[in-house]
Design an enzyme around this catalytic site. Structure first.
Site, PDB file in Angstrom:
ATOM      1  N   ASP A 103     -36.105  43.312 -18.025  1.00  0.00           N
ATOM      2  CA  ASP A 103     -36.507  43.572 -16.657  1.00  0.00           C
ATOM      3  C   ASP A 103     -35.914  42.482 -15.765  1.00  0.00           C
ATOM      4  OD1 ASP A 103     -38.194  44.816 -14.571  1.00  0.00           O
ATOM      5  OD2 ASP A 103     -39.267  42.923 -14.664  1.00  0.00           O
ATOM      6  N   ASP A 144     -36.968  41.782 -11.698  1.00  0.00           N
ATOM      7  CA  ASP A 144     -37.954  41.196 -10.779  1.00  0.00           C
ATOM      8  C   ASP A 144     -39.160  40.702 -11.563  1.00  0.00           C
ATOM      9  OD1 ASP A 144     -36.695  41.775  -8.191  1.00  0.00           O
ATOM     10  OD2 ASP A 144     -37.026  43.861  -8.718  1.00  0.00           O
TER      11      ASP A 144
END
Length: 331
Positions: free
Chosen positions: A14, A16
């Site tokens: 991932d 953010d």
């Protein structure tokens, strides 16, 4: 030493809250990834930027990335649309021009008005989304258009804190249309499946900061996962996690990838006793020690007990050092 990452042939990462917050790298993330040999694929629910722009941002922060290693929910949303409407069909865009570009790439025609008779609506995050475009989308969806949402993230982490995400805008259309969208991004399977195809991996590890997207997404496709506490999900969230949102590993930061897997594995720890008294989880050290309490290690041990007794009311301890750590979790 066999590191956690050595049991996997690729990392599905991932962005953010895991590698950066807004324009800033999360301290230590770059060095943590650089320490291994696994291929890294950057898997993001954010549909507001082109893959090349994401890769450029990562490169500026010092990560090893290029456009081919970035997998976005906008790309997956475009694939879903191409599978559900005829080639050349008009698709109403609720989102950025980056999202519109992905629609063009699969042979569909982006539009911004209900008057263009869209066969589908695609919705991704854009800070410019307003009532006017949501109204156009409402008309199209109510008229029978296929509706694809890039993701259902209710919030979006920024350097200023959490702000509303695409899922909050999707909720507005859901209320207005009484319809449910097809979902491209995590925790739905399509984005993760695209990342696995792109990486050609056999045994990947999913790494992220959100239980409700990254970890649930990993579980939905049967992959192991590492939750890092650098973004959205908190210690309390982990303790109260529903079965479908429970990670394999838990760590305070990304460098756990380079330490032994057992150090981050959620499970019982012989340094602490975790007992359920019918109401509370009672935590006590199994031996006297002046050493500081390792908060992440304690959390992993307590989490194993919390998942076994999910109806617990509180977490308590008669040991001041342990009680202080637990109170810091807000549990």
């Amino acid at each position: 030493m066999t590191a956690l990452r050595d049991g996997y042939d690729a990392l599905l990462l991932d962005l953010d809250g895991t590698l950066y917050q807004g324009p800033q790298e999360i301290p230590g993330a770059r060095e943590a990834l650089a320490a291994g040999e696994q291929s890294c694929y950057y898997v993001t629910n954010n549909a507001s930027r082109r893959p090349g722009e994401v890769a450029e941002h990562l490169t500026e922060l010092g990560f090893d990335a290029d456009e081919s290693t970035v997998v976005t929910s906008s790309q997956t949303a475009a694939r879903l649309l191409a599978e559900n409407v005829a080639p050349g069909s008009p698709v109403l865009i609720v989102g950025t021009e980056a999202l519109a570009d992905e629609i063009r790439h699969v042979g569909l025609r982006p539009v911004r008005s209900f008057e263009d008779a869209p066969a589908a609506v695609v919705q991704g995050h854009s800070p410019a989304t307003d009532w006017a475009i949501l109204a156009e989308a409402t008309l199209a969806i109510r008229a029978g258009a296929v509706w694809v949402a890039a993701n259902l993230d209710t919030t979006l982490p920024t350097e200023r804190g959490l702000v509303l995400g695409n899922g909050s805008m999707v909720a507005a259309l859901r209320t207005a249309t009484s319809r449910e969208p097809l979902v491209a991004g995590k925790p739905a399977a399509p984005l993760m499946e695209d990342a696995m195809r792109r990486s050609k991996c056999v045994r990947p590890l999913v790494v992220g900061d959100r239980l409700d997207t990254d970890i649930e997404g990993a579980n939905n496709v049967g992959l192991d996962s590492l939750l890092v506490l650098t973004g959205v999900s908190t210690a309390v969230d982990v303790l109260r996690a529903a079965p479908e949102q429970r990670p394999t590993y838990l760590a305070s930061e990304l460098d756990a990838l380079n330490r032994p897997a057992e150090e981050s594995l959620i499970g019982e720890d012989n340094r602490w006793s975790v007992e359920f008294d019918g109401s509370d989880l009672v935590i006590e050290p199994t031996s006297e020690s002046a050493a500081p309490v390792d908060s992440a290690a304690l959390l992993r041990a307590v989490t194993a007990g919390a998942w076994k007794f999910p109806d617990f009311s509180r977490i308590t301890s008669t040991t001041p050092t342990v009680s202080a750590v637990v109170s810091g979790w807000g549990a």
